[in-house]
Design a protein around this motif. Structure first.
Motif, short mmCIF file in Angstrom:
data_model
loop_
_atom_site.label_atom_id
_atom_site.label_comp_id
_atom_site.label_asym_id
_atom_site.label_seq_id
_atom_site.Cartn_x
_atom_site.Cartn_y
_atom_site.Cartn_z
N THR A 291 0.83 -1.08 -0.11
CA THR A 291 0.19 -0.05 -0.03
C THR A 291 0.71 0.83 0.32
O THR A 291 2.03 0.98 0.32
N ILE A 292 0.35 2.63 -0.47
CA ILE A 292 0.68 3.48 -0.16
C ILE A 292 1.79 4.18 0.82
O ILE A 292 3.19 4.16 1.36
N ASP A 293 1.36 3.62 1.57
CA ASP A 293 1.38 3.74 3.18
C ASP A 293 2.48 3.55 3.86
O ASP A 293 3.47 2.96 4.24
N GLN A 294 2.42 1.34 3.47
CA GLN A 294 3.85 0.86 3.75
C GLN A 294 4.41 0.93 2.69
O GLN A 294 5.78 0.68 3.72
N ILE B 40 7.96 12.48 0.72
CA ILE B 40 7.94 10.73 0.37
C ILE B 40 7.27 10.69 -1.38
O ILE B 40 6.13 10.69 -0.25
N ILE B 41 7.62 10.64 -2.28
CA ILE B 41 6.26 10.43 -3.55
C ILE B 41 6.20 9.05 -4.30
O ILE B 41 7.35 8.42 -4.56
N LEU B 42 5.51 8.72 -4.37
CA LEU B 42 5.54 6.96 -4.88
C LEU B 42 4.77 7.57 -6.32
O LEU B 42 3.78 8.38 -6.74
N GLU B 43 5.24 6.54 -7.23
CA GLU B 43 4.68 5.94 -8.72
C GLU B 43 5.07 5.27 -8.90
O GLU B 43 6.20 3.86 -9.25
N THR B 44 3.75 4.47 -9.70
CA THR B 44 4.41 3.27 -11.02
C THR B 44 5.09 3.74 -12.37
O THR B 44 4.45 4.22 -13.18
N LYS B 45 6.18 3.07 -12.76
CA LYS B 45 7.06 3.10 -14.27
C LYS B 45 6.25 2.62 -14.85
O LYS B 45 5.51 1.51 -14.60
N GLU B 46 6.72 2.49 -16.66
CA GLU B 46 6.44 1.88 -17.13
C GLU B 46 7.18 0.09 -17.73
O GLU B 46 6.76 -0.51 -17.94
N ASP B 47 7.96 0.01 -16.07
CA ASP B 47 8.28 -1.73 -15.84
C ASP B 47 7.41 -1.55 -14.45
O ASP B 47 7.50 -3.18 -14.51
N GLN B 48 6.44 -1.62 -14.51
CA GLN B 48 5.42 -1.41 -14.15
C GLN B 48 6.21 -2.07 -12.37
O GLN B 48 4.89 -2.12 -11.25
N LEU C 186 7.13 -0.27 -8.50
CA LEU C 186 6.71 0.98 -7.74
C LEU C 186 8.12 1.33 -6.94
O LEU C 186 8.51 0.65 -6.93
N TYR C 187 8.49 2.96 -7.51
CA TYR C 187 8.87 3.47 -7.09
C TYR C 187 9.13 4.91 -5.57
O TYR C 187 7.47 5.09 -5.96
N ALA C 188 9.81 5.61 -5.22
CA ALA C 188 9.44 6.23 -4.10
C ALA C 188 10.68 7.93 -4.34
O ALA C 188 11.79 7.27 -3.98
N ARG C 189 10.66 8.55 -4.66
CA ARG C 189 11.27 9.65 -4.57
C ARG C 189 11.19 10.08 -3.01
O ARG C 189 10.55 10.67 -2.55
N VAL C 190 12.93 10.27 -1.93
CA VAL C 190 12.85 12.02 -1.25
C VAL C 190 12.63 13.03 -1.98
O VAL C 190 14.17 12.65 -2.49
N VAL D 271 15.97 8.12 -4.26
CA VAL D 271 15.52 7.17 -5.09
C VAL D 271 15.09 5.74 -4.49
O VAL D 271 16.45 4.86 -4.35
N PHE D 272 13.91 5.38 -4.76
CA PHE D 272 13.62 3.84 -3.64
C PHE D 272 12.55 3.18 -5.06
O PHE D 272 12.10 4.05 -5.68
N ARG D 273 12.71 1.88 -5.02
CA ARG D 273 11.93 0.65 -5.73
C ARG D 273 11.83 -0.36 -5.45
O ARG D 273 12.57 -1.02 -4.83
N VAL D 274 10.64 -1.00 -5.56
CA VAL D 274 10.79 -2.23 -5.08
C VAL D 274 11.29 -3.37 -6.61
O VAL D 274 9.98 -3.09 -7.36
N ASN D 275 11.74 -3.83 -6.00
CA ASN D 275 11.79 -5.17 -7.38
C ASN D 275 10.93 -6.19 -7.93
O ASN D 275 10.69 -6.25 -6.87
#
Length: 241
Positions: A74-77, A102-110, A112-116, A128-132
């Motif tokens: 989720t966004i909060d998690q 912290i700003i979240l977005e899902t990019k073209e690779d599907q 989830l990314y998070a920018r501080v 910048v973080f992401r979940v692989n």
């Protein structure tokens, strides 16, 4: 004879009355005992039926809280996971400190990314973080001063920070602590040379401020491609023949 018969009749009556009274007392005592036994049995059954239910509820609750699907956060998690990394490394909480967001977005690779981001200053993204695809949290190598590595795994389990090394207590993320403009420009030049094949001498001749102005980021391939396109519009000679 009549007296004897009358006396016998009286004695028999007394005997029968006494017998009936004893029988009634026994029946009453037996009934009370039966009721008492039933009440004890009912209380015992009621008590024993509650205990397993309480244990089962607690176990289910603990299991639900401990299992998190990191591939479907989720966004909060996601924000909590990123904040945990920052708290371990910098002793600062981007969720509690109003200077950060912290700003979240899902990019073209599907993914989830998070920018501080710095909420109160017009500066570049701080991290910048992401979940692989394996559900691990990765951090862009650029922000770990390792531009040669696109992404570095910093946590393999939700909220686990055991892979993160804390910075010195006195060290804080600030404008002075971040790489200088020249260092950042050099990182962009290296990326453009290695990933896009741009001419090294032409890149070196472009002023740092123009390199940084053209930089769209290097967290994803699309950002790198956008930076290259920005530079080519002004310096087409960057592409080697």
């Amino acid at each position: 004879m009549r007296r004897i018969a009358l006396l016998s009749s009286v004695l028999i009556s007394i005997f029968l009355l006494t017998s009936c009274r004893n029988v009634d007392e026994k029946d009453s005592s037996s009934s009370d005992s039966l009721v008492s036994t039933q009440e004890v049995s009912s209380i015992s059954q009621h008590s024993s039926s509650k205990e397993p239910a309480a244990v089962s509820t607690t176990s289910t609750s603990e299991t639900r809280e401990s299992v998190v699907d990191t591939s479907n956060l989720t966004i909060d998690q996601m924000k909590q996971w990123v904040a945990a990394i920052w708290r371990k490394r910098t002793s600062m909480d981007p969720l509690q400190d109003s200077k950060y967001e912290i700003i979240l977005e899902t990019k073209e690779d599907q993914l989830l990314y998070a920018r501080v981001e710095a909420a109160d200053a017009q500066i570049d993204t701080l991290d910048v973080f992401r979940v692989n695809s394996d559900g691990f949290l990765e951090e862009a190598g650029y922000y770990l001063s390792q531009p040669d590595q696109d992404w570095i795994v910093v946590s393999k389990k939700y909220l686990d920070t055991s892979m993160v090394e804390p910075k010195a207590p006195a060290e804080e993320i600030s404008q002075s602590a971040r790489p200088s403009d020249h260092e950042r420009a050099e990182m962009v030049r290296t990326t453009m040379q290695q990933n896009q094949g741009f001419d090294e001498n032409v890149l070196a001749a472009i002023p740092d401020e123009e390199i940084l102005a053209a930089n769209a980021g290097n967290a994803t391939n699309s950002q790198i491609a956008q930076t290259a396109d920005n530079l080519l519009k002004k310096y087409p000679e960057l592409q080697q023949p």
